[in-house]
Design a protein around this motif. Structure first.
Motif, PDB file in Angstrom:
ATOM      1  N   PRO A  50      10.220  11.669  17.294  1.00  0.00           N
ATOM      2  CA  PRO A  50       9.012  11.530  16.467  1.00  0.00           C
ATOM      3  C   PRO A  50       9.369  11.254  15.008  1.00  0.00           C
ATOM      4  CG  PRO A  50       9.412  13.834  16.985  1.00  0.00           C
ATOM      5  CD  PRO A  50      10.370  13.037  17.818  1.00  0.00           C
ATOM      6  N   LEU A  51       8.520  10.520  14.329  1.00  0.00           N
ATOM      7  CA  LEU A  51       8.792  10.128  12.956  1.00  0.00           C
ATOM      8  C   LEU A  51       8.858  11.340  12.028  1.00  0.00           C
ATOM      9  CD1 LEU A  51       6.488   6.993  12.559  1.00  0.00           C
ATOM     10  CD2 LEU A  51       8.813   7.155  13.478  1.00  0.00           C
ATOM     11  N   VAL A  52       9.763  11.274  11.084  1.00  0.00           N
ATOM     12  CA  VAL A  52       9.867  12.324  10.070  1.00  0.00           C
ATOM     13  C   VAL A  52       8.571  12.350   9.252  1.00  0.00           C
ATOM     14  CG1 VAL A  52      11.068  13.044   7.967  1.00  0.00           C
ATOM     15  CG2 VAL A  52      12.371  12.178   9.939  1.00  0.00           C
TER      16      VAL A  52
ATOM     17  N   THR B  57       0.534   5.484   6.489  1.00  0.00           N
ATOM     18  CA  THR B  57       1.596   4.495   6.552  1.00  0.00           C
ATOM     19  C   THR B  57       1.612   3.684   5.271  1.00  0.00           C
ATOM     20  OG1 THR B  57       1.293   4.326   8.939  1.00  0.00           O
ATOM     21  CG2 THR B  57       2.527   2.554   7.880  1.00  0.00           C
ATOM     22  N   ALA B  58       2.801   3.384   4.761  1.00  0.00           N
ATOM     23  CA  ALA B  58       2.936   2.546   3.570  1.00  0.00           C
ATOM     24  C   ALA B  58       3.302   1.124   3.985  1.00  0.00           C
ATOM     25  CB  ALA B  58       4.001   3.111   2.641  1.00  0.00           C
TER      26      ALA B  58
ATOM     27  N   LYS C 250       0.840  -1.195   0.000  1.00  0.00           N
ATOM     28  CA  LYS C 250       0.000   0.000   0.000  1.00  0.00           C
ATOM     29  C   LYS C 250       0.876   1.247   0.000  1.00  0.00           C
ATOM     30  CE  LYS C 250      -1.803   2.016   3.642  1.00  0.00           C
ATOM     31  NZ  LYS C 250      -1.580   3.448   3.290  1.00  0.00           N
ATOM     32  N   PRO C 251       0.643   2.184  -0.903  1.00  0.00           N
ATOM     33  CA  PRO C 251       1.439   3.413  -0.869  1.00  0.00           C
ATOM     34  C   PRO C 251       0.987   4.347   0.251  1.00  0.00           C
ATOM     35  CG  PRO C 251      -0.202   3.568  -2.591  1.00  0.00           C
ATOM     36  CD  PRO C 251      -0.312   2.172  -2.016  1.00  0.00           C
ATOM     37  N   HIS C 252       1.849   5.291   0.597  1.00  0.00           N
ATOM     38  CA  HIS C 252       1.458   6.350   1.516  1.00  0.00           C
ATOM     39  C   HIS C 252       0.226   7.070   0.977  1.00  0.00           C
ATOM     40  CE1 HIS C 252       5.099   6.144   3.986  1.00  0.00           C
ATOM     41  NE2 HIS C 252       5.818   6.104   2.890  1.00  0.00           N
ATOM     42  N   PHE C 253      -0.607   7.570   1.867  1.00  0.00           N
ATOM     43  CA  PHE C 253      -1.762   8.422   1.588  1.00  0.00           C
ATOM     44  C   PHE C 253      -2.995   7.659   1.097  1.00  0.00           C
ATOM     45  CE2 PHE C 253       2.009  11.107   0.811  1.00  0.00           C
ATOM     46  CZ  PHE C 253       1.795  12.098   1.740  1.00  0.00           C
ATOM     47  N   LEU C 254      -2.886   6.381   0.780  1.00  0.00           N
ATOM     48  CA  LEU C 254      -4.031   5.627   0.297  1.00  0.00           C
ATOM     49  C   LEU C 254      -4.646   4.845   1.452  1.00  0.00           C
ATOM     50  CD1 LEU C 254      -5.558   4.984  -2.378  1.00  0.00           C
ATOM     51  CD2 LEU C 254      -4.215   2.868  -2.470  1.00  0.00           C
TER      52      LEU C 254
ATOM     53  N   LEU D 102       4.771  10.372   5.559  1.00  0.00           N
ATOM     54  CA  LEU D 102       5.160   9.874   6.871  1.00  0.00           C
ATOM     55  C   LEU D 102       6.189   8.772   6.689  1.00  0.00           C
ATOM     56  CD1 LEU D 102       4.611   9.621   9.997  1.00  0.00           C
ATOM     57  CD2 LEU D 102       2.924   7.873   9.379  1.00  0.00           C
ATOM     58  N   GLN D 103       7.285   8.849   7.422  1.00  0.00           N
ATOM     59  CA  GLN D 103       8.373   7.878   7.244  1.00  0.00           C
ATOM     60  C   GLN D 103       8.146   6.638   8.112  1.00  0.00           C
ATOM     61  OE1 GLN D 103      11.153   8.427   4.784  1.00  0.00           O
ATOM     62  NE2 GLN D 103       9.212   9.435   4.281  1.00  0.00           N
TER      63      GLN D 103
END
Length: 275
Positions: free
Chosen positions: A223-225, A117-118, A77-81, A245-246
């Motif tokens: 905190p996460l980048v 999250t990816a 799953k890609p980020h933002f989806l 989000l990393q």
């Protein structure tokens, strides 16, 4: 029927919209035939219609197929989806996209992965198999490994196991920890490598609270980048697809509920902050 539907939905969508749906044949019975406005109301009758969907911003990343067989599909799953249709995210979700692209109308997710999250998501091809795979997650028989990029802190002793009581309230964006309360979450945090002021971390959650890894990394003061919620909730605005989000769901490992064989899948994605 018109009087009933106007009374039930008129205040929400407007009387004009109800009339327009009648005119367009958008109210149908179980036989697929349009319902006409002057039909007598019958208690217990089923009427079908599709609700209007809000416009959705297209997420400009593909869903990668990691594995596919007769029972499951494992994807990156890609980020933002979003994983599943919910709220304002309906068409732009993993499930909706793959049902269409793979021609699998019964495809369902066995678990959820945060929209920002990816990484790996396990989907089930047939509805009757979903419960068996969901039970693995419920019973914590799935080992999940995540990768994250966050600031490097030379004073932070790692590896470390973080336990705390996390609360996520409905309608509130950020979760929070309750000091002194019985822990309901646990995460293992390890440093994999350091590059300048950043570190690459391996995160292994033993529980699955909402935002758990993000909350625990923030509690460690790393905190996460790219995190828009921790430590500070940023104003909601257009998606910045160049600043994800990393956090990456790197690996899934579990005993197959039908064969008993241990299955392990690893993501093919990479976090951008460290290349």
């Amino acid at each position: 029927m018109r009087d009933h539907l106007v009374a039930r939905y008129g205040r929400v969508v407007g009387v004009e919209r109800v009339d327009a749906m009648f005119a367009g044949g958008e109210f149908v019975g179980v036989d697929g035939r349009p319902v006409v406005p002057d039909e007598p109301y019958t208690a217990g009758r089923y009427i079908w219609f599709h609700r209007d969907l809000p416009g959705e911003e297209t997420v400009p990343f593909e869903v990668g197929i990691v594995h596919r067989d007769e029972r499951i599909v494992v994807v990156d799953k890609p980020h933002f989806l979003a994983t599943t249709p919910r709220g304002r995210h309906v068409a732009e979700t993993v499930v909706a996209r793959l049902r269409r692209d793979l021609g699998m109308p019964e495809l369902q997710a066995a678990h959820r992965l945060d929209r920002l999250t990816a990484g790996l998501v396990l989907l089930v091809v047939r509805a009757e198999d979903r419960g068996a795979y969901q039970t693995l997650f419920r019973d914590r028989r799935v080992r999940k490994e995540y990768e994250a990029v966050a600031p490097y802190n030379p004073g932070l002793a790692l590896p470390v196991t973080v336990r705390s009581h996390i609360v996520k309230e409905r309608g509130v964006l950020a979760a929070y920890e309750v000091p002194g309360a019985e822990p309901n979450s646990e995460s293992r945090v390890e440093l994999v490598e350091r590059r300048g002021g950043l570190g690459r971390y391996r995160l292994v959650p033993e529980t699955g609270r909402t935002h758990q890894l993000r909350v625990h990394m923030n509690a460690l003061e790393v905190p996460l980048v790219g995190d828009p919620l921790y430590p500070v909730v940023l104003d909601d605005g257009p998606e910045d697809f160049q600043r994800p989000l990393q956090l990456l769901a790197r690996a899934l490992e579990f005993p197959d509920p039908f064969t008993g064989a241990v299955r392990r899948f690893e993501s093919r994605l990479r976090l951008s902050a460290l290349g």
